[in-house]
Structure formats: structure tokens, C-alpha cells
Write an enzyme that holds these catalytic residues in place. Structure first.
Site, PDB file in Angstrom:
ATOM      1  N   LYS A 135      52.878  44.612  49.612  1.00 31.41           N
ATOM      2  CA  LYS A 135      52.636  43.439  50.462  1.00 31.41           C
ATOM      3  C   LYS A 135      53.007  42.159  49.708  1.00 31.41           C
ATOM      4  O   LYS A 135      53.116  42.177  48.481  1.00 31.41           O
ATOM      5  CB  LYS A 135      51.171  43.423  50.902  1.00 31.41           C
ATOM      6  N   TYR A 138      48.311  13.817  31.383  1.00 26.28           N
ATOM      7  CA  TYR A 138      47.702  12.971  32.404  1.00 26.28           C
ATOM      8  C   TYR A 138      46.222  12.763  32.134  1.00 26.28           C
ATOM      9  O   TYR A 138      45.580  13.612  31.517  1.00 26.28           O
ATOM     10  CB  TYR A 138      47.852  13.626  33.776  1.00 26.28           C
TER      11      TYR A 138
HETATM   12  C1  PLP Z   1      46.049  45.059  48.398  1.00 27.29           C
HETATM   13  C2  PLP Z   1      45.508  46.380  48.790  1.00 27.29           C
HETATM   14  C3  PLP Z   1      45.610  47.484  47.930  1.00 27.29           C
HETATM   15  C4  PLP Z   1      46.100  47.382  46.498  1.00 27.29           C
HETATM   16  O1  PLP Z   1      45.114  46.788  45.682  1.00 27.29           O
HETATM   17  P1  PLP Z   1      45.322  46.568  44.106  1.00 27.29           P
HETATM   18  O2  PLP Z   1      44.053  45.968  43.636  1.00 27.29           O
HETATM   19  O3  PLP Z   1      46.453  45.598  43.973  1.00 27.29           O
HETATM   20  O4  PLP Z   1      45.646  47.869  43.506  1.00 27.29           O
HETATM   21  C5  PLP Z   1      45.220  48.730  48.412  1.00 27.29           C
HETATM   22  N1  PLP Z   1      44.727  48.860  49.678  1.00 27.29           N
HETATM   23  C6  PLP Z   1      44.586  47.806  50.508  1.00 27.29           C
HETATM   24  C7  PLP Z   1      44.023  48.023  51.860  1.00 27.29           C
HETATM   25  C8  PLP Z   1      44.966  46.541  50.094  1.00 27.29           C
HETATM   26  O5  PLP Z   1      44.798  45.483  50.912  1.00 27.29           O
END
Ligand code: PLP
Length: 362
Positions: free
Chosen positions: A37, A259
Site C-alpha cells: 500500500k 532558525y
Molecule cells: C499495513 C497493514 C499490514 C502491514 O503492516 P506492517 O506493520 O507494515 O507489517 C498488514 N495488514 C493490514 C490490514 C495493514 O493495514
């Protein structure tokens, strides 16, 4: 040759493949699906997925339907099951079907929409069911899942290939919530005996065999993040962000740096100015406790601005134009995330496109 002025982001797909194999060995017997994703956690879903397909991966998870469509186009004719975590959103049925995407249904209205869509198309709709076992973010309640399992007429319209849930505390093996979620997931799984089961993200994969079921779904550990949100010897860095030293300066004791007037140097300090800042993904909050790697040692971050980062140097021999590592095998992703008060996932997705990108092992 002019000295480089731009930051460079190198994505090492051989390292990604090594992490995939580590996860496969750890998960023994369970399929290792890849969560890609948000454009493969910012590292490029298409090159990541193409490389993982070569390593034997078959299942991929994206969040949005657009990500699924882009991924289907990127993998071409190769065999890949692509799951869309958003599920079957309104009107999305034909798009999901056209791109052969599997919706992960996560509400009762989505299940109803899927049943209606399947009735219209005349064949059962391949789908997954997401059940919430205690994270309280996404998924059918356990009772709703029970009601669906108890309605064989509706279920006949659906080809439920996978039942899944997501852990809320898998990075902390000692958290009792893991066991509570596991107990609920076992009950849910029993409702759908024909379907495969998937429960574990990266952290969950390392919690032990009880958590792995038929398929694990790691994301961050593929990309170099430790499953426990700290550096892990088994997981190697995939992303390397480097920036050139643009200048070397000496700051007198009592002088202000950057800054605001927050940072006053207590003693004469030699610093290097690096050509990357928060618009290249160096998180500003990491200036408290974060470090870069330069001339063979960790160098404390003193200030992070939009285009420039200041690090503390000793008298090490450093040349203008030399590259410093802001993230990678020596400037560790989990350390940076911790210094910035965030998770490795967020550090990776913030690596912007401004840095010149190169892939190794494509
Ligand atoms: C993002 C996600 C994962 C992966 O999680 P990680 O902590 O990056 O391994 C797995 N399952 C779902 C439903 C997710 O949203």
C-alpha cells in the site's frame, strides 16, 4: 566534475528480497504476502512487486482501488492476487472486476453490495473478509461475521477465499492484547472453514507459529523496519537516503544555530551542512536524538530545515561533495523513527520524489 548538490535515494531490491526470504524462513509453511500500500511504503509498489514476484511472492495488499489498478498494470500478465483493503466501495464492482482485484470486505453494507454485484454478474465474487478482533479500526465485528456465516444463501454468492484480521500491538510481544485478539480470531476463523486465514503483519509474523495461520502480511519488515519498532539484526535496510556535504563551518561558542534561538552552541563546534531537508523526507522532529552517518561515524543532527540539514562534526577529514547517509544501513530507519517520535512506516512514506531515485537489483 561538479560536486553533487542533490539528495540521492537508493532502493536496494536485493535487500528487499533478502528480507522477503527472512520472512519466508520465519513464517515456515505460511504464505508470505506483501503489503505494498501507499506505493510500496513510498519505495515504489511496481518495482517492489515485480521483484517480489521473481522471489516467489503471489499475493499483494494495497489500500486504495487506484493502487490496485496501477499495480495490476505494473505486473502485466504475471500471476498475482491483489487484495484491496478498502474493500468494495460504492460503484467499484466493475473496476475491481476489470483489474481482477480482490476486495477485502470490511462492513455489512460492503458485504451486501458484494452479494448484489455477484447476483448481477451471475457468478460468485472472489473476496476476503476483514474481521475486527480488537484493533477497532476496520473490519466486521465478530457478531457480524457470525451472522454472515449463518446465512448460507448470501454466502453462496461470495467466494470467500480469505478471512483476515489485523493486530494492534504486534510490535510488543508482551502486550496481552495480542493473545486476546488471537483467541477471537480463532473463533472467527472457525466460522469460515473453507477459507484460508491471515492474521499477522510484520510484528505478528515474529510472535510465533500460533499467529501465522495460512498467510502472513508483512509490510514494514520487507522494507527494512524491525518488527518490534527497533533495529533488528535479521532485517536489512532497503532505502538509503544520502545527501552531499555542501559546506563545512565553524560555529563559535555562544552562537545561535539555525532558525529561532533555541540552539546555542555551548562550545566551538564544527558542523557540516548537508543538501537534504524535510522536503527530502528528513523528518524535522528527528533533530532531537537523530543522527546521520558521515566519515565513518554517527553525527548528531542539530537542525533540519526545508532543504538543508546541519550535523555536528569533530575534526574528521570531510570534503565538500562527499555524501552523508541520512537513512540506510548505518543511519537506521528505526532509530530515526524513534528520534522523530513516529514509526518507521511514516519515515519511509515521507521520502519524497525530490531526491534522485535509483533502484538496485531491478
Ligand atoms: C499495513 C497493514 C499490514 C502491514 O503492516 P506492517 O506493520 O507494515 O507489517 C498488514 N495488514 C493490514 C490490514 C495493514 O493495514
Amino acid at each position: 566534475m561538479p560536486a553533487p548538490t542533490r539528495a540521492r535515494l537508493t532502493i536496494d531490491l536485493d535487500a528487499l528480497a533478502a528480507n522477503y526470504r527472512t520472512l519466508c524462513r520465519t513464517a515456515e509453511g505460511a504464505e508470505v504476502a506483501a503489503v505494498v500500500k501507499s506505493d510500496g511504503y513510498g519505495l515504489g509498489a511496481a518495482p517492489v512487486a515485480r521483484r517480489l514476484l521473481r522471489e516467489g511472492a503471489r499475493s499483494f495488499f494495497v489500500a486504495r482501488i487506484e493502487e490496485g489498478e496501477a499495480l495490476r498494470a505494473a505486473v502485466g500478465g504475471r500471476e498475482a492476487d491483489i487484495y484491496v483493503l478498502d474493500g468494495l466501495t460504492a460503484g467499484a464492482g466493475p473496476r475491481l472486476a476489470a483489474a481482477r482485484l480482490t476486495p477485502v470486505l470490511n462492513t455489512v453494507p460492503q458485504v451486501e453490495a458484494a452479494v448484489a454485484f455477484a447476483a448481477g454478474s451471475g457468478r460468485p465474487l472472489p473476496c476476503a473478509l476483514h474481521v475486527d478482533t480488537g484493533m477497532n479500526r476496520q473490519g466486521l465485528t465478530v457478531d457480524e461475521a457470525g451472522a454472515i456465516a449463518g446465512a448460507p444463501g448470501r454466502l453462496a454468492r461470495l467466494d470467500v477465499g480469505l478471512v483476515m484480521s489485523h493486530l494492534g500491538s504486534a510490535h510488543d510481544a508482551a502486550d496481552p492484547r495480542n493473545g486476546e485478539q488471537l483467541a477471537r480470531f480463532r473463533d472467527v476463523r472457525a466460522l469460515f472453514p473453507e477459507a484460508r486465514a491471515s492474521f499477522a503483519n510484520s510484528g505478528g509474523t515474529f510472535l510465533g507459529p500460533d499467529y501465522r495461520f495460512d498467510m502472513v502480511r508483512p509490510g514494514i519488515s520487507l522494507y527494512g523496519g524491525g518488527p518490534e519498532e527497533r533495529p533488528d539484526a535479521a532485517i536489512v535496510a532497503v532505502a538509503r537516503l544520502e545527501a552531499p556535504v555542501l559546506d563545512l563551518r565553524r560555529i563559535a561558542a555562544g552562537e545561535h544555530l539555525g532558525y529561532g534561538s533555541g540552539l546555542v552552541m555551548p562550545r566551538p563546534t564544527r558542523v557540516a551542512i548537508l543538501g537534504a531537508g524535510y522536503s527530502d523526507g528528513v523528518i524535522r522532529a528527528a533533530r532531537h536524538g537523530g543522527y546521520a552517518w558521515l566519515a565513518g561515524a554517527r553525527r548528531r543532527l542539530l537542525a533540519v530545515t526545508m532543504d538543508l540539514t546541519i550535523v555536528e562534526l569533530d575534526e574528521a577529514a570531510v570534503q565538500v561533495g562527499e555524501m552523508a547517509e541520512l537513512l540506510g544501513p548505518n543511519a537506521l530507519l528505526d532509530d530515526l523513527a524513534q528520534a522523530a517520535g513516529t514509526v518507521a512506516h511514516e519515515v519511509l512514506v515521507r521520502l519524497s520524489l525530490r531526491a534522485e531515485r535509483a533502484y538496485l537489483g531491478e
